[in-house]
Design a protein around this motif. Structure first.
Motif: not given
Length: 607
Positions: A448-452, A480-491
């Motif tokens: 839920y990287a894009d919601r948190i 989880a870090t790869v998911k974060l990058f795919i969902k929120r590349p900048t973050a």
């Protein structure tokens, strides 16, 4: 034992002064047996004991024979001197002495004595006294352990089979016990019962001792119904044993009835039998904790095959404050299994109460059970989540961690339904110190990287200790870090290179390294493919994965009331030379619901 003491006992044994009733000898023999029992070496008295064998007093003979059993294997040459007395005792008019002689010769597995045993044993198997016959039957089983070829060549197996029709139920029980023992140890002898013999065995049940009943019931597992109605008739006749006071008789009866259900054709008959199984199993739960535990482990197997058994008896599995932890944990598992939409509130209320107990293992299991209930019963998921949130508010470290582990499963089972509670979970990150809980929380943050909003900050906090973490946490952080990058590349653009570098260059675990390389190549070659792989639909999650493999369950149901049913492991894993048991095919074997019916023992030689 000092020499003086031995000499003193020898003198007392050989003294005949005014001892016409042999009272002194009885007293001396008691002293010798007592010393022998305490581990003192009494073997120097062997020749003197042989001389006492001729005393015609039963109590003295018992002690002499006990002495011989203990020392004869170590002094086989001396033991041979006793053979004439043995042969004389086998012909004694007193059946107790005949039985005692044959029993002792069976125990003393010295070659010469075994050779002399054959004719007396054959004679005793046909003795007019049932006590001698039943002792001889067990003697055959003991002899089989020592010399299989002799037992087979002398046709003792056939004589045991003849004893199955003996008018005395104790003789029948002992013959059954001997045949079962031999059958389980032999590669070429298989105990098989036809409907006529099975009926005779059931008829003998009423007159047997409780252990005789257990042996007979155990032997009925070797009966394979061939015609419609055979299994139903036998099960009905066995059913009264379910009311027995002895737990071994009850559980063995349950085993035989569960076995016979595989050969019943009508659903009504099976349902009727299932109803009869519930009350005796409930009664076992009022026994001591050890018997309770054995019953609970067996019940767990039974309800996986026949869920209708105990369906309406949930309350008997509620934990008492003074139950030992092993009983409580076994009860929890059964409560979860029996939970349905119509009783889930009752179960949930109990589990919430257990989650506030002091026993850490019990609390953890209770919290985890609440999460499993949510996954199992969709209509109760919201109430289960509310209960878990209440428990998280207690801030008790291990409660919070267990709750987070199961909430991860709930999120997977019901996507986009309960994510509103993520904020509450994130408030408890400081409490996480167990690998499973950390990995679960990291999965939630990545998923839920894009919601948190601050998911990058939260993951960065976890990454401080990446290289020190256990592998399961490292794997969770990498994904989880790869998911974060795919969902929120900048973050995620600063975190991903760092984690991929660690995973591929600074860790030894091949799983972690391989996953790092795959992610790196995916991200650098084709970001769209990376998104399809990393964010693909998760496999369906359900509590069905908790169920035992059908083949193993089939096997264990044939071993109810044994160690296998307590360990929940096949006997082959802990017994050498174990002879596997399977459901044997027959015209009336039910084809649905069982997995191992095609696997059966090859035809054995019948003897």
């Amino acid at each position: 034992m000092n020499l003086g003491k031995i000499q003193e006992l020898r003198a007392e044994l050989s003294s005949d002064k005014k001892d016409t009733k042999h009272m002194k000898k009885k007293t001396v023999m008691k002293k010798i047996v007592a010393n022998m029992t305490m581990g003192n070496d009494m073997s120097p008295l062997f020749p003197d004991i042989i001389n006492v064998m001729n005393v015609p007093i039963l109590e003295i003979k018992k002690m002499v024979y006990l002495y011989l059993i203990n020392y004869a294997r170590g002094k086989p040459d001396m033991a041979m001197i006793a053979i004439p007395t043995f042969m004389k005792d086998v012909e004694d008019p007193n059946p107790l002495i005949r039985a005692l002689a044959i029993r002792t010769m069976g125990y003393i597995q010295v070659e010469k004595i075994v050779d002399c045993l054959v004719d007396p044993l054959r004679q005793c198997l046909r003795d007019q006294d049932p006590y001698v016959r039943k002792t001889a039957a067990i003697c055959v089983a003991k002899l089989y352990l020592h010399d299989r070829a002799m037992v087979e060549n002398e046709r003792f197996i056939d004589m045991l089979r003849d004893l199955l029709g003996d008018p005395n139920p104790t003789v029948v029980a002992n013959a059954v016990a001997a045949l079962t023992e031999i059958s389980e140890r032999s590669d070429n002898i298989q105990l098989k019962l036809n409907v006529s013999i099975a009926s005779k065995l059931v008829a003998a049940l009423n007159e047997c001792s409780e252990w005789g009943q257990t042996y007979i019931l155990e032997a009925l597992m070797y009966y394979v119904p061939q015609e419609q109605g055979d299994a139903e008739m036998l099960a009905e006749r066995i059913a009264p044993r379910l009311q027995h006071a002895n737990s071994a008789v009850v559980l063995t009866s349950v085993k035989v009835i569960m076995f016979l259900m595989n050969y019943m054709q009508k659903e009504d008959d099976i349902t009727s039998m299932c109803k009869k199984l519930s009350p005796p199993l409930v009664t076992l739960l009022s026994s001591g904790p050890e018997v309770q535990y054995v019953a609970l482990r067996n019940i767990l197997l039974i309800i996986q095959r026949r869920p209708e058994v105990l369906r309406n008896d949930m309350k008997v599995f509620f934990c008492k404050y003074n139950d030992p932890i092993y009983v409580k944990l076994a009860k929890l598992e059964i409560m979860f299994r029996l939970a349905k939409a119509n009783n889930v509130d009752q179960v949930l209320s109990e589990l919430k109460e257990y989650a506030t107990e002091v026993d850490v293992d019990f609390v953890r299991k209770a919290v985890r059970s609440i999460g499993r209930l949510a996954v199992k019963i969709e209509s109760a998921a919201e109430r289960c989540i509310a209960a878990l949130l209440e428990l998280i508010q207690t801030k008790v470290n291990y409660v919070v961690q267990e709750a987070i582990v199961v909430i991860k499963d709930i999120f997977r089972k019901y996507p986009n339904q309960y994510e509103s509670i993520i904020g509450t979970l994130c408030e408890n990150l400081d409490n996480l110190d167990e690998p499973e809980a950390k990995a679960a929380m990291i999965w939630i943050i990545g998923q839920y990287a894009d919601r948190i909003e601050n998911s990058d900050v939260l993951l960065d906090d976890f990454l401080y200790t990446f290289l020190e973490e256990p592998v399961e946490v490292q794997l969770a952080l990498l994904t989880a870090t790869v998911k974060l990058f795919i969902k929120r590349p900048t973050a995620g653009q600063e975190l991903v290179p760092k984690v991929l570098k660690w995973a591929t260059e600074e860790v030894d675990n091949p799983d972690l390294r391989d996953r790092g390389y795959i992610y790196w190549r995916l991200l650098s070659t084709d970001p769209t493919a990376a998104k399809a792989v990393v964010l693909s639909d998760k496999p369906h999650i359900s509590t069905e994965t908790d169920n035992m493999e059908p083949a193993l369950l089939d096997e264990l149901l044939l071993h109810i009331a044994s160690l296998a049913s307590i360990y929940h492991k096949s006997p082959i894993t802990f017994i050498h030379h174990y002879k596997p048991r399977f459901l044997i095919p027959s015209p009336v074997l039910r084809r649905e619901g069982t997995a191992s019916q095609e696997a059966f023992e090859p035809e054995q030689n019948n003897r």
